[in-house]
Design a protein around this motif. Structure first.
Motif, PDB file in Angstrom:
ATOM      1  N   PHE B 572       0.714  -1.042  -0.204  1.00 20.44           N
ATOM      2  CA  PHE B 572      -0.055   0.044  -0.066  1.00 20.44           C
ATOM      3  C   PHE B 572       0.960   1.209   0.050  1.00 20.44           C
ATOM      4  CE2 PHE B 572      -3.422  -2.817   1.469  1.00 20.44           C
ATOM      5  CZ  PHE B 572      -4.286  -2.402   0.639  1.00 20.44           C
ATOM      6  N   THR B 573       1.720   1.329   0.762  1.00 15.78           N
ATOM      7  CA  THR B 573       2.650   2.340   0.690  1.00 15.78           C
ATOM      8  C   THR B 573       3.439   2.644  -0.469  1.00 15.78           C
ATOM      9  OG1 THR B 573       3.084   1.607   2.933  1.00 15.78           O
ATOM     10  CG2 THR B 573       4.710   3.427   1.983  1.00 15.78           C
ATOM     11  N   ILE B 574       3.946   1.593  -1.049  1.00 16.35           N
ATOM     12  CA  ILE B 574       4.771   1.647  -2.518  1.00 16.35           C
ATOM     13  C   ILE B 574       3.562   2.284  -3.316  1.00 16.35           C
ATOM     14  CG2 ILE B 574       6.099   0.614  -4.335  1.00 16.35           C
ATOM     15  CD1 ILE B 574       7.841   0.604  -2.070  1.00 16.35           C
ATOM     16  N   GLY B 575       2.731   1.338  -3.247  1.00 14.23           N
ATOM     17  CA  GLY B 575       1.624   1.806  -4.266  1.00 14.23           C
ATOM     18  C   GLY B 575       1.035   3.094  -4.270  1.00 14.23           C
ATOM     19  N   PHE B 576       0.568   3.452  -3.141  1.00 20.58           N
ATOM     20  CA  PHE B 576       0.174   5.005  -3.067  1.00 20.58           C
ATOM     21  C   PHE B 576       1.362   6.038  -3.472  1.00 20.58           C
ATOM     22  CE2 PHE B 576      -0.553   8.946  -0.683  1.00 20.58           C
ATOM     23  CZ  PHE B 576      -1.787   9.048  -1.111  1.00 20.58           C
ATOM     24  N   THR B 577       2.669   5.713  -3.142  1.00 17.46           N
ATOM     25  CA  THR B 577       3.512   6.587  -3.645  1.00 17.46           C
ATOM     26  C   THR B 577       3.572   6.721  -5.098  1.00 17.46           C
ATOM     27  OG1 THR B 577       4.809   5.904  -1.605  1.00 17.46           O
ATOM     28  CG2 THR B 577       6.046   7.262  -3.076  1.00 17.46           C
ATOM     29  N   THR B 578       3.397   5.427  -5.470  1.00 17.38           N
ATOM     30  CA  THR B 578       3.607   5.433  -7.041  1.00 17.38           C
ATOM     31  C   THR B 578       2.592   6.174  -7.598  1.00 17.38           C
ATOM     32  OG1 THR B 578       4.576   3.316  -6.899  1.00 17.38           O
ATOM     33  CG2 THR B 578       3.832   3.855  -9.168  1.00 17.38           C
ATOM     34  N   LEU B 579       1.423   5.961  -7.369  1.00 17.22           N
ATOM     35  CA  LEU B 579       0.016   6.674  -8.048  1.00 17.22           C
ATOM     36  C   LEU B 579       0.242   8.032  -7.602  1.00 17.22           C
ATOM     37  CD1 LEU B 579      -2.933   4.225  -7.043  1.00 17.22           C
ATOM     38  CD2 LEU B 579      -1.857   4.885  -9.536  1.00 17.22           C
ATOM     39  N   ALA B 580       0.632   8.390  -6.335  1.00 11.75           N
ATOM     40  CA  ALA B 580       0.410  10.056  -6.063  1.00 11.75           C
ATOM     41  C   ALA B 580       1.713  10.773  -6.882  1.00 11.75           C
ATOM     42  CB  ALA B 580       0.686  10.299  -4.495  1.00 11.75           C
ATOM     43  N   VAL B 581       2.718  10.118  -6.801  1.00 13.15           N
ATOM     44  CA  VAL B 581       3.951  10.738  -7.658  1.00 13.15           C
ATOM     45  C   VAL B 581       3.715  10.765  -9.133  1.00 13.15           C
ATOM     46  CG1 VAL B 581       6.394  10.889  -8.002  1.00 13.15           C
ATOM     47  CG2 VAL B 581       5.448  10.589  -5.746  1.00 13.15           C
ATOM     48  N   GLY B 583       0.911  10.074 -10.648  1.00 19.25           N
ATOM     49  CA  GLY B 583      -0.295  10.743 -11.199  1.00 19.25           C
ATOM     50  C   GLY B 583       0.006  12.358 -11.333  1.00 19.25           C
ATOM     51  N   THR B 584       0.783  12.941 -10.394  1.00 19.55           N
ATOM     52  CA  THR B 584       0.852  14.224 -10.316  1.00 19.55           C
ATOM     53  C   THR B 584       1.666  14.555 -11.471  1.00 19.55           C
ATOM     54  OG1 THR B 584       1.007  14.001  -7.787  1.00 19.55           O
ATOM     55  CG2 THR B 584       1.769  15.866  -9.136  1.00 19.55           C
ATOM     56  N   MET B 585       2.650  13.681 -11.839  1.00 22.08           N
ATOM     57  CA  MET B 585       3.733  14.124 -12.931  1.00 22.08           C
ATOM     58  C   MET B 585       2.678  14.120 -14.346  1.00 22.08           C
ATOM     59  SD  MET B 585       7.380  12.336 -12.290  1.00 22.08           S
ATOM     60  CE  MET B 585       8.135  13.372 -13.533  1.00 22.08           C
ATOM     61  N   VAL B 586       1.948  13.091 -14.428  1.00 20.17           N
ATOM     62  CA  VAL B 586       1.265  13.117 -15.557  1.00 20.17           C
ATOM     63  C   VAL B 586       0.115  14.320 -15.500  1.00 20.17           C
ATOM     64  CG1 VAL B 586      -0.739  11.649 -16.821  1.00 20.17           C
ATOM     65  CG2 VAL B 586       1.254  10.695 -15.828  1.00 20.17           C
ATOM     66  N   VAL B 587      -0.293  14.617 -14.331  1.00 18.45           N
ATOM     67  CA  VAL B 587      -1.616  15.773 -14.605  1.00 18.45           C
ATOM     68  C   VAL B 587      -0.585  16.903 -14.800  1.00 18.45           C
ATOM     69  CG1 VAL B 587      -3.049  17.072 -13.216  1.00 18.45           C
ATOM     70  CG2 VAL B 587      -2.986  14.430 -12.960  1.00 18.45           C
ATOM     71  N   LYS B 588       0.361  17.101 -14.090  1.00 15.93           N
ATOM     72  CA  LYS B 588       1.102  18.568 -14.201  1.00 15.93           C
ATOM     73  C   LYS B 588       1.888  18.450 -15.476  1.00 15.93           C
ATOM     74  CE  LYS B 588       0.009  20.164 -10.083  1.00 15.93           C
ATOM     75  NZ  LYS B 588      -0.539  21.385  -9.954  1.00 15.93           N
ATOM     76  N   GLY B 589       1.777  17.287 -16.428  1.00 15.42           N
ATOM     77  CA  GLY B 589       2.704  17.396 -17.591  1.00 15.42           C
ATOM     78  C   GLY B 589       4.291  17.455 -17.476  1.00 15.42           C
ATOM     79  N   ALA B 590       4.622  16.678 -16.410  1.00 19.81           N
ATOM     80  CA  ALA B 590       6.157  16.863 -15.921  1.00 19.81           C
ATOM     81  C   ALA B 590       7.057  15.763 -16.601  1.00 19.81           C
ATOM     82  CB  ALA B 590       6.528  16.916 -14.383  1.00 19.81           C
ATOM     83  N   LEU B 591       6.204  14.765 -17.431  1.00 22.75           N
ATOM     84  CA  LEU B 591       6.974  13.810 -17.904  1.00 22.75           C
ATOM     85  C   LEU B 591       8.092  14.248 -19.064  1.00 22.75           C
ATOM     86  CD1 LEU B 591       4.262  11.301 -18.455  1.00 22.75           C
ATOM     87  CD2 LEU B 591       6.142  11.254 -16.808  1.00 22.75           C
ATOM     88  N   VAL B 592       9.148  14.004 -19.016  1.00 23.05           N
ATOM     89  CA  VAL B 592      10.395  14.342 -20.030  1.00 23.05           C
ATOM     90  C   VAL B 592      10.714  12.919 -20.664  1.00 23.05           C
ATOM     91  CG1 VAL B 592      12.696  15.492 -20.224  1.00 23.05           C
ATOM     92  CG2 VAL B 592      11.065  16.098 -18.404  1.00 23.05           C
ATOM     93  N   ALA B 593      10.721  13.273 -22.149  1.00 24.58           N
ATOM     94  CA  ALA B 593      11.000  12.077 -23.040  1.00 24.58           C
ATOM     95  C   ALA B 593      12.756  11.916 -22.546  1.00 24.58           C
ATOM     96  CB  ALA B 593      10.988  12.332 -24.518  1.00 24.58           C
ATOM     97  N   PRO B 594      13.411  10.885 -22.791  1.00 25.45           N
ATOM     98  CA  PRO B 594      14.784  10.648 -22.274  1.00 25.45           C
ATOM     99  C   PRO B 594      15.440  11.077 -23.494  1.00 25.45           C
ATOM    100  CG  PRO B 594      13.477   8.476 -22.596  1.00 25.45           C
ATOM    101  CD  PRO B 594      12.786   9.492 -22.446  1.00 25.45           C
ATOM    102  N   ALA B 704      11.096   8.002 -14.434  1.00 23.90           N
ATOM    103  CA  ALA B 704      10.572   9.402 -14.811  1.00 23.90           C
ATOM    104  C   ALA B 704      10.916  10.488 -13.851  1.00 23.90           C
ATOM    105  CB  ALA B 704       8.803   9.263 -14.969  1.00 23.90           C
ATOM    106  N   VAL B 705      10.982  10.400 -12.773  1.00 26.61           N
ATOM    107  CA  VAL B 705      11.336  11.475 -11.724  1.00 26.61           C
ATOM    108  C   VAL B 705      12.629  11.939 -12.044  1.00 26.61           C
ATOM    109  CG1 VAL B 705      11.696  12.214  -9.256  1.00 26.61           C
ATOM    110  CG2 VAL B 705       9.666  10.799  -9.814  1.00 26.61           C
TER     111      VAL B 705
END
Lengths: 148, 793, 139
Positions: B572-581, B583-594, B704-705
């Motif tokens: 649950f801890t890892i899963g929540f962290t994964t979704l929160a971080v 999800g935030t990156m997707v929503v905020k458009g913070a994804l950077v192509a390598p 991604a981060v």
């Protein structure tokens, strides 16, 4: 280089989480080792990776000159390595003591602090005659009573 | 004013000692300080009546704009007098009522602490101190309702009152903070000037709803009215004081206090008038159905609170005048009735209206007090209650003549009905027990001691006195309170006789209706009972259902999230962290192509070392044996150390090498002691897939981060700062070491503390074992030897 | 404990060498790679090696002091280094220095050195506390 590291730490993190999710506590410990290595690596790469000179001030100089690697993340990681070593040592001892008390390194069978819900099925002890969680929870109840 | 509040708080702490030392006269002695406070506040009356106000500020947390500021104007002075004056009588009454109760010392502590908190509520000018005192009244009320703590009924009522009022309080806190932020000040007096801006503000509705949630729960407005009758499980003086005269009026007080700031809008008027009128009518209907004298009074209190809320909502001249008159009238007659009924209960041993009768001859003084109070309650001249009722009709009729004609007339009708029902209850409380035929239960009753009848007599007397000498009432109280309510001085007139007008006609209708219903009470009650059972709605039982549902949700959530399996927690801890971080990156458009060219451009050495790390990681995860796993992890560590060395970090590299060595030693020491496991248990297929998915998702988020981070320029300010000053100020050429032992030595100190604690923790685990019986059938008894004393120093 | 003649002979030599090296690393750490953490880890490995070769009892004799006391003394050194400046009226842990000599031949000594010695001792003490407790498990 940092791009390469990004993928490397991704794989390391995935591997460590896979190990952490195991119910064998020895594997969980291995996951912990891998995770701390990955974390240190992340911090190092995030501070920029410069091939070559360490952040040492040359004799006769007053400050760092030329191209040198970033000293700040190094200081952070140095202590982090020692701390994660302390954490790992503690965790190892904890698992070892857990094994001594309960005769298992299977976290599913370690339910002393959180007795199972009525409908949860806890596997029988691995070695016959070992303490089962049912006895264990009884023992917790008796902790307050004087020793015979 | 702070000194008055603190004085009573300190006095409350001394109360148990006094009550234990002087058990016979504790009530009289302890009443001294409240009496002194009353006198002190009376001293302010002329100044306030002349239009003055007093403000007192003590800085509390100045950095946050939180002050202990107090404000005395007509409104707060009237409430302060009610709190201290009635409080004095109540403390005396407690001494007699609970005489000989072993928990009495504690009771005095609670009730005096409540008095101080309540004073804080009405005097506070700062929003934050208001909230603090407000919550304190909820807590002390909880303690007082649950005073008979070995009764489950009493515990349930206490908890219910606490939950309802503090949930409302929590919502209200949000509203008040929003009000403070929107209005730009946390001082109520300063917010009055912002009234016009606030009423136009887009947050106005939100502020209003949030604050009303607090005031409605506290003042038991529909649909939160159900906790108040249950609170009557408390001893009678508590009911008289907290749940009739003072605490439940805190909500009314706050609405009145905020009226010049937030009031006057259409939504304010409609909300307050409709909720107030419904509450008043509902309370009156429920009151008539009761046979327990105390519960009758409890429900009529709900009626009074509804009427006060309605008056604040109407806000015209008559309403403002009525508010004060009715506030005082109700506090006097209801306090007197509660205390009188308590005296009857104390002497006759029952509060059942059907079992009481003929007490007039046996308890003449109590009878007189209850009689006077009941007449005021019924709204008959020349009592204060009569003025209150007349003016109330004038205000609703006035509302009916304005834009909200329908609301006005509905409110008028509701008031006529509820006042008629109030007459019925007044009859039930006075006529039946005292004038009716003497019953068996009443047979052995006799007059109560002076401590029990003093309060009712004084309060009933004030109710009569203020009604007759209404000029003083007008000058000392009505005018100053009206000024507080409207934010400006206004012309007020209070009188008993206003000529043959509409309100007088309505009064006549009310009395006739009330008298008729009293005479036919059994039939009225039966009819109302029938309607109630047909409706089948009971807020109290609804509350139980809500609580039960809450517990069920909590259990379900515990079962799912806290299954007791370690790997579920990690999952649950890892899963929540994964979704929160992620999800935030997707929503905020913070994804950077390598950048593939950057990766391809990395030196061969880097590629080679990375590939070794990858291969070893995979090997460690897939390993069937412990040895392979440890070796693979060792390779990972050593290769990373090499990378550190290659990229200019020799200190880190050496540390990493040394730690890898020690890890191998310690892991070997431990694993050698763990017996060979039958199988290096591999998870079954289903959980393997699930774990794999979570692991890969987490790894992807980390990558991604990382890609996003390296895409940003590295802030080098700090590094440059250290690089420049390392030698000139730290006298060291190794910048890393100077950071560790000089610039950031505080961090390092914390870190070595962690290392030392880990060592000591492991030591304690291994050496300090509790003596225990050996595990069943365990012949080896590894952990059973006596703790060794490893200490040889 | 491993009963190996080669290991024991080598350890006798290695222990003193590694300890000497760890001191060197500790002291030069301010100017060259090294410092308390690294020195402490090297010394701890040296002692751990000794205990593997000769057993925990022998190590306790060599150490003289209980490792917990070593860690404690280390903590005290680090805190004392900080308190020095606090007593002098500066913020806790502000470095204080003494200088001898002139030009490039200046010798600096100050509280950060004491602090680093504290780190050194804490690392040794903590690591050896765990190693010894584990080794003594089945004695």
């Amino acid at each position: 280089m940092e791009t390469l590291v990004a993928f490397t730490v991704g794989v390391m993190a995935a591997g460590s989480v896979y190990l952490l999710l195991s119910h064998n506590l020895v594997r969980v410990l291995f996951g912990l080792i891998l995770l701390s290595n990955a974390a240190n690596f992340v911090i190092f790469a995030a501070g920029g990776m410069t091939e070559g000179l360490p952040p040492l001030i040359g004799l006769g100089e007053k400050a760092l000159t030329g191209v040198y690697s970033n000293p700040l993340p190094q200081a952070l990681i140095l202590t982090a390595i020692v701390i994660s070593f302390g954490l790992l040592a503690f965790a190892l001892v904890l698992v070892y003591r857990g094994y001594q008390e309960l005769g298992t390194v299977d976290s599913d069978r370690m339910r002393l602090a959180e007795p199972p819900h009525p409908d949860q099925d806890i596997p029988e002890p691995e070695e016959p005659g070992r303490l089962h969680v049912r006895d264990a929870s009884r023992r917790v109840e008796n902790l307050g009573s004087p020793q015979s | 004013m702070l000194s008055a509040i603190l004085g009573i708080f300190v006095w409350s702490l001394l109360a148990p000692i006094v009550a234990r030392r002087l058990p016979r006269i504790a009530g009289w002695v302890l009443a001294v300080v409240p009496a002194a406070a009353t006198v002190w506040f009376v001293g302010f009356v002329p100044e306030i009546a002349a239009g003055g106000t007093v403000r007192e500020v003590v800085a509390w947390i100045p950095g946050l704009g939180v002050n202990l500021s107090f404000y005395l104007d007509g409104l707060s002075l009237t409430f302060a007098l009610l709190i201290c004056g009635i409080g004095t009588l109540i403390v005396v009454y407690c001494g007699g009522y609970l005489h000989g109760d072993p928990m009495l010392p504690r009771f005095f502590l609670f009730i005096l602490a409540f008095m101080a908190s309540m004073l804080g509520v009405v005097l506070a000018d700062n929003i934050v101190s208001l909230i603090v005192f407000w919550e304190l009244t909820s807590v002390t009320s909880f303690l007082l309702i649950g005073y008979l703590h070995d009764s489950p009924q009493s515990r349930r009522s206490a908890l219910q009152a606490l939950l309802v009022t503090s949930m409302g309080g929590l919502v209200m806190m949000a509203g008040l903070i929003l009000l403070g932020l929107t209005g730009g000040s946390f001082e109520l007096t300063e917010l009055v000037g912002q009234g016009d801006m606030l009423r136009e503000h887009p947050y106005y509705l939100a502020i209003l709803i949030l604050i009303l949630a607090g005031t409605f729960t506290k003042s038991a407005q529909f649909p939160f009215h159900f906790w108040l009758p249950n609170a009557m499980d408390a001893p009678t003086p508590v009911s008289a004081y907290l749940h009739s005269a003072t605490m439940v009026k805190a909500g009314v007080y706050l609405m009145a206090r905020l009226a010049p700031t937030l009031g006057g809008t259409e939504v304010w008027t409609v909300t307050l008038v409709s909720f107030g009128a419904v509450t008043a009518l509902l309370g009156a209907i429920l009151a008539v159905r009761q046979t327990d004298l105390k519960r009758i009074l409890a429900y009529t209190t709900i009626t009074a609170l509804g009427q006060l809320t309605m008056l604040i909502g109407i806000g015209n001249t008559y309403a403002v005048e009525t508010f004060t008159v009715y506030l005082l009238a109700h506090a006097c007659y209801k306090g007197a009735l509660f205390m009188g009924v308590g005296a009857v209960d104390h002497e006759a041993g029952t509060r059942e209206v059907t079992q009481l009768g003929g007490l007039l001859a046996l308890m003449p003084v109590t009878a007189a007090a209850i009689g006077l109070a009941a007449l005021s309650n019924a709204g008959l001249p020349p009592f204060l209650g009569f003025i209150g009722k007349e003016f109330m009709y004038s205000s609703t009729v006035g509302l009916g003549e304005g834009e909200m004609a329908l609301l006005g007339w509905l409110a008028t009708a509701a008031m006529v009905a509820s006042n008629a029902l109030m007459i019925v209850t007044a009859g039930l409380v006075f006529v039946k027990p005292f004038l009716g035929r003497r019953t068996e239960a009443a047979g052995h009753a006799h007059e109560a001691p002076v401590s029990l009848w003093l309060g009712p007599v004084v309060l009933a007397g004030i109710g009569l006195g203020l009604g007759v000498f209404n000029g003083a009432l007008e000058r000392w109280f009505v005018a100053p309170v009206a000024a507080s309510l409207t934010g400006a001085p206004m012309d007020v007139h209070v009188y008993l006789w206003g000529g043959f007008t509409m309100p007088l006609a309505l009064s006549a209708v009310t009395v006739a209706l009330g008298a008729a219903m009293y005479l036919g009470w059994p039939r009225v009650k039966a009819a109302l009972d029938g309607i109630a059972s047909a409706l089948g709605y009971d807020s109290d039982r609804g509350w139980d259902r809500i609580l039960k549902g809450l517990v069920r949700v909590a259990l379900l959530q515990t079962r799912v999230i806290q299954s007791g399996y370690l790997r579920h927690y990690i999952m649950f801890t890892i899963g929540f962290t994964t979704l929160a971080v992620g999800g935030t990156m997707v929503v905020k458009g913070a994804l950077v192509a390598p950048s593939l060219t950057a990766a391809a451009g990395a030196p061969y050495s880097a590629w080679a070392l990375s590939l070794i790390v990858l291969a070893s990681t995979v090997a460690a995860v897939m390993a069937e044996s412990r040895l392979v796993a440890i070796l693979s992890l060792g390779v990972v560590g050593v290769v990373i150390a090499l990378i550190f060395l290659l990229y200019g970090a020799p200190d880190v590299a050496i540390t990493q090498f040394m730690v890898e060595t020690l890890v191998v030693i310690i892991v070997a020491l431990v694993l050698a002691r763990l017996p060979r496991l039958t199988a290096f248990a591999r998870p079954d297929r289903r959980s393997a897939v699930r774990d794999g998915v979570i692991a890969v998702a987490f790894g992807a988020v980390v990558t991604a981060v990382m890609l996003a981070v390296i895409d940003l320029p590295i802030p080098l300010d700090l590094s440059e700062y250290f690089a420049e000053r390392s030698y000139t100020e730290g006298f060291g050429r190794n910048v890393v070491n100077v950071i560790l032992v000089d610039f950031r030595a505080m961090d390092t100190l914390g870190e070595i503390l962690v290392v030392a604690t880990a060592g000591l923790g492991a030591f304690a685990l291994l050496k300090a074992r509790p003596r225990r019986e050996p595990p069943v059938g365990d012949t080896k008894t590894v952990g059973d030897s006596k703790p060794e004393t490893g200490d040889r120093s | 404990m491993m009963d190996s003649l080669i290991l024991r002979t080598a350890t006798r030599l290695l222990l003193s060498l590694m300890l000497l090296f760890s001191f060197f690393i500790l002291l030069r750490g301010h100017n060259e790679p090294g410092g308390g953490f690294i020195g402490g880890l090297i010394a701890a490995s040296a002692f751990a090696l000794h205990s593997i070769a000769f057993g925990p009892r022998a190590l306790r004799t060599v150490l003289v002091f209980d490792p917990r006391s070593i860690a404690g003394v280390g903590m005290l050194c680090a805190i004392a280094a900080g308190l020095f400046s606090a007593v002098m009226g500066d913020a806790f842990l502000t470095a204080g220095w003494l200088h001898w000599g002139e030009g490039d031949a200046v010798f600096h000594v100050g509280t950060p050195l004491l602090f680093d010695v504290g780190v050194f001792l804490v690392v040794i003490g903590a690591v050896l506390t765990i190693v010894l407790a584990l080794e003594e498990e089945d004695v």
